[in-house]
Enzyme design. Sequence first.
Site: not given
Ligand code: FBP
Length: 258
Positions: A137, A168
């Site tokens: 991310y 992911k």
């Molecule tokens: P969601 O489908 O609820 O978004 O979950 C996927 C995920 O990657 C989780 O594993 C993680 O907790 C969350 O999204 C991270 O969310 P953010 O982007 O708000 O930190």
Amino acid sequence: MNSFLRNGKGMLLAYDQGFEHGPSADFNDKTIDPAYIMDIAEKGDFTGVVLHKGLAEKYYNGKVPLIVKLNGKTSLPKGEPVSTMVCSVEEAIRLGAKGVGYTIYLGSANESVMLEEFGEIQEEAHEEGLPAIAWIYPRGEAVKNDTAPEIVAYAARAGLEMGADAVKIKYTGASESFRWAVKAAGLARVFMSGGPKAPDDGTFLGQVKGAIDAGATGLAVGRNVWQHSDPIKMASALKEIIFNAGDTQRALQLVAAQ
Ligand code: FBP
């Protein structure tokens, strides 16, 4: 990798939000109970469930392949994000993991901490024969738009080059631009991240369809499934797109079926 894929595709249920976001607006009386999510993972026929070690230890029932998240952070600190290890590869294996996950906030001023740790856990996981999945991310001051196609593709590529077996990543908003991210990921498999619950089922299923058409292996989703009024029907709709190459319309019919 094959232990949580079905015919080369994957549908993972993510449930680490209690730690990552806190037991706040994401949850209600039902969804705060990990046992409810274990039930959805099984009845919804997910190919894997993603948990932190505490939930794995107390609630994992062996019904669906387990992926243990090795690092984590809370939503309390402000500033440049960093997420560090809270579980070892060894412990994940002891808990029954068939794969390990690790989040990297690419672009954060603290990215080097996570790059280094991921490098280590990737090697350990591979020594033990386990796949390493990188949640990548892009986030922090330097990242203006975390779903911009070039940023998402950068995340995918960084994952490949760090030895992730799967990345992911967030959806770019369009299948054409997501295709480039999938290409950039090369032989690393791509899982689309779910995100906050979409305003309607059609919007979310359209994103899933766009990602699958672009060559994604599947998705790792949390809130759009377990916050849904009927998570099992939502799972059926997702299966239609992921495993049967179904279209959004057909998937929508499944989620709306009586
Ligand atoms: P969601 O489908 O609820 O978004 O979950 C996927 C995920 O990657 C989780 O594993 C993680 O907790 C969350 O999204 C991270 O969310 P953010 O982007 O708000 O930190």
